[in-house]
Design a protein around this motif. Structure first.
Motif, PDB file in Angstrom:
ATOM      1  N   TYR A  53       0.811  -1.218   0.000  1.00  0.00           N
ATOM      2  CA  TYR A  53       0.000   0.000   0.000  1.00  0.00           C
ATOM      3  C   TYR A  53       0.846   1.270   0.000  1.00  0.00           C
ATOM      4  O   TYR A  53       0.320   2.353  -0.252  1.00  0.00           O
ATOM      5  CB  TYR A  53      -0.980   0.013   1.174  1.00  0.00           C
ATOM      6  N   VAL A  75      -5.962   4.446   4.934  1.00  0.00           N
ATOM      7  CA  VAL A  75      -6.609   5.746   4.748  1.00  0.00           C
ATOM      8  C   VAL A  75      -5.573   6.868   4.878  1.00  0.00           C
ATOM      9  O   VAL A  75      -5.550   7.801   4.070  1.00  0.00           O
ATOM     10  CB  VAL A  75      -7.772   5.914   5.758  1.00  0.00           C
ATOM     11  N   LEU A  92      -3.369   7.086   1.750  1.00  0.00           N
ATOM     12  CA  LEU A  92      -4.046   7.729   0.622  1.00  0.00           C
ATOM     13  C   LEU A  92      -4.159   9.236   0.848  1.00  0.00           C
ATOM     14  O   LEU A  92      -3.958  10.028  -0.082  1.00  0.00           O
ATOM     15  CB  LEU A  92      -5.428   7.125   0.381  1.00  0.00           C
ATOM     16  N   GLN A  93      -4.438   9.645   2.081  1.00  0.00           N
ATOM     17  CA  GLN A  93      -4.486  11.077   2.356  1.00  0.00           C
ATOM     18  C   GLN A  93      -3.162  11.738   1.974  1.00  0.00           C
ATOM     19  O   GLN A  93      -3.133  12.808   1.377  1.00  0.00           O
ATOM     20  CB  GLN A  93      -4.785  11.339   3.832  1.00  0.00           C
ATOM     21  N   VAL A 134     -11.896   5.940  -5.800  1.00  0.00           N
ATOM     22  CA  VAL A 134     -10.973   5.748  -4.685  1.00  0.00           C
ATOM     23  C   VAL A 134     -11.072   6.938  -3.728  1.00  0.00           C
ATOM     24  O   VAL A 134     -11.120   6.763  -2.508  1.00  0.00           O
ATOM     25  CB  VAL A 134      -9.526   5.541  -5.192  1.00  0.00           C
ATOM     26  N   GLU A 135     -11.138   8.145  -4.279  1.00  0.00           N
ATOM     27  CA  GLU A 135     -11.314   9.323  -3.420  1.00  0.00           C
ATOM     28  C   GLU A 135     -12.639   9.249  -2.670  1.00  0.00           C
ATOM     29  O   GLU A 135     -12.708   9.621  -1.489  1.00  0.00           O
ATOM     30  CB  GLU A 135     -11.238  10.618  -4.236  1.00  0.00           C
ATOM     31  N   TYR A 164     -12.267   6.859   0.154  1.00  0.00           N
ATOM     32  CA  TYR A 164     -11.461   7.531   1.181  1.00  0.00           C
ATOM     33  C   TYR A 164     -12.344   8.431   2.047  1.00  0.00           C
ATOM     34  O   TYR A 164     -12.303   8.372   3.274  1.00  0.00           O
ATOM     35  CB  TYR A 164     -10.340   8.327   0.497  1.00  0.00           C
ATOM     36  N   ARG A 165     -13.150   9.267   1.407  1.00  0.00           N
ATOM     37  CA  ARG A 165     -14.033  10.170   2.155  1.00  0.00           C
ATOM     38  C   ARG A 165     -15.011   9.389   3.029  1.00  0.00           C
ATOM     39  O   ARG A 165     -15.284   9.771   4.177  1.00  0.00           O
ATOM     40  CB  ARG A 165     -14.780  11.112   1.202  1.00  0.00           C
ATOM     41  N   LEU A 205     -14.544   6.396   4.342  1.00  0.00           N
ATOM     42  CA  LEU A 205     -13.806   5.812   5.473  1.00  0.00           C
ATOM     43  C   LEU A 205     -13.455   6.870   6.518  1.00  0.00           C
ATOM     44  O   LEU A 205     -13.532   6.616   7.726  1.00  0.00           O
ATOM     45  CB  LEU A 205     -12.557   5.091   4.977  1.00  0.00           C
ATOM     46  N   VAL A 206     -13.096   8.066   6.070  1.00  0.00           N
ATOM     47  CA  VAL A 206     -12.827   9.150   7.017  1.00  0.00           C
ATOM     48  C   VAL A 206     -14.107   9.474   7.785  1.00  0.00           C
ATOM     49  O   VAL A 206     -14.093   9.609   9.015  1.00  0.00           O
ATOM     50  CB  VAL A 206     -12.261  10.399   6.292  1.00  0.00           C
ATOM     51  N   THR A 245      -9.523   7.525  11.162  1.00  0.00           N
ATOM     52  CA  THR A 245      -8.767   8.773  11.101  1.00  0.00           C
ATOM     53  C   THR A 245      -7.500   8.809  11.952  1.00  0.00           C
ATOM     54  O   THR A 245      -6.825   9.833  11.981  1.00  0.00           O
ATOM     55  CB  THR A 245      -9.670   9.939  11.536  1.00  0.00           C
ATOM     56  N   LEU A 290      -4.336   9.995  10.029  1.00  0.00           N
ATOM     57  CA  LEU A 290      -4.381  11.173   9.167  1.00  0.00           C
ATOM     58  C   LEU A 290      -3.426  12.234   9.678  1.00  0.00           C
ATOM     59  O   LEU A 290      -3.187  12.340  10.879  1.00  0.00           O
ATOM     60  CB  LEU A 290      -5.803  11.750   9.118  1.00  0.00           C
TER      61      LEU A 290
END
Length: 179
Positions: A91, A136, A139-140, A160-161, A164-165, A167-168, A173, A176
């Protein structure tokens, strides 16, 4: 990629020198109290890699430092690298590539990792939520690090974005960085 895979690639002649880079992180401190790089070096030596083929960088605490401090270490030893193979968890490959392109643009970069199923990585880490948090967080970093000057931009598919949103929003988090 595991240090065992690194040793296999070294034995195949894909690179003449191995640089293990890294201190400890929150997820590795218990397993590698002397630091990741030291543990990987010791294991490589136990598998027969000659000490003369290994350099160790023990201060890096993030990918950018892994690259910058390894580059400095190689230069201090008179090694002019024309290409590098960055070996990481699957990843992390995209971010490692983007970071290296930004911080060391004159080298050719190849990324590698050991094929690993998500379930196997969860078993290795021992905490499913932490693994998702790490994915996460990675990716951020791919999304925000180019604007901070830490990496070159990469295309991230819209789906994918969106994931991501989601999952956040679901609370994944803990890994992050502050925006």
């Amino acid at each position: 990629m595991s240090h065992c895979s690194t040793v296999r690639l070294y034995r195949q002649g894909l690179f003449p020198l191995v640089v293990f880079s890294g201190a400890t992180s929150a997820t590795t401190a218990a397993r590698f109290p002397a630091g990741e790089a030291v543990a990987y070096r010791d294991h490589a030596l136990s598998l027969g890699v000659p000490d003369s083929a290994i350099l160790v960088e023990t201060r890096a605490s993030n990918t950018g430092q892994n690259i910058e401090l390894s580059r400095t270490l190689l230069a201090s030893r008179g090694v002019a690298a024309g290409s590098v193979m960055l070996i990481s968890k699957p990843y992390m490959q995209c971010r490692a590539y983007a970071t290296c392109r930004k911080l060391w643009p004159e080298v050719d970069v190849v990324c590698a990792s050991e094929p690993m199923e998500l379930a196997d990585y969860i078993t290795e880490i021992g905490d499913e939520r932490l693994v998702v948090d790490m994915l996460v967080g990675d990716l951020q970093r791919i999304l925000i690090y180019p604007s901070r000057g830490f990496a070159v931009p990469q295309r991230v598919p819209a789906e994918v974005e969106a994931a991501y949103r989601d999952l956040v929003a679901a609370g994944y988090t803990s890994r992050l960085v502050r925006e």
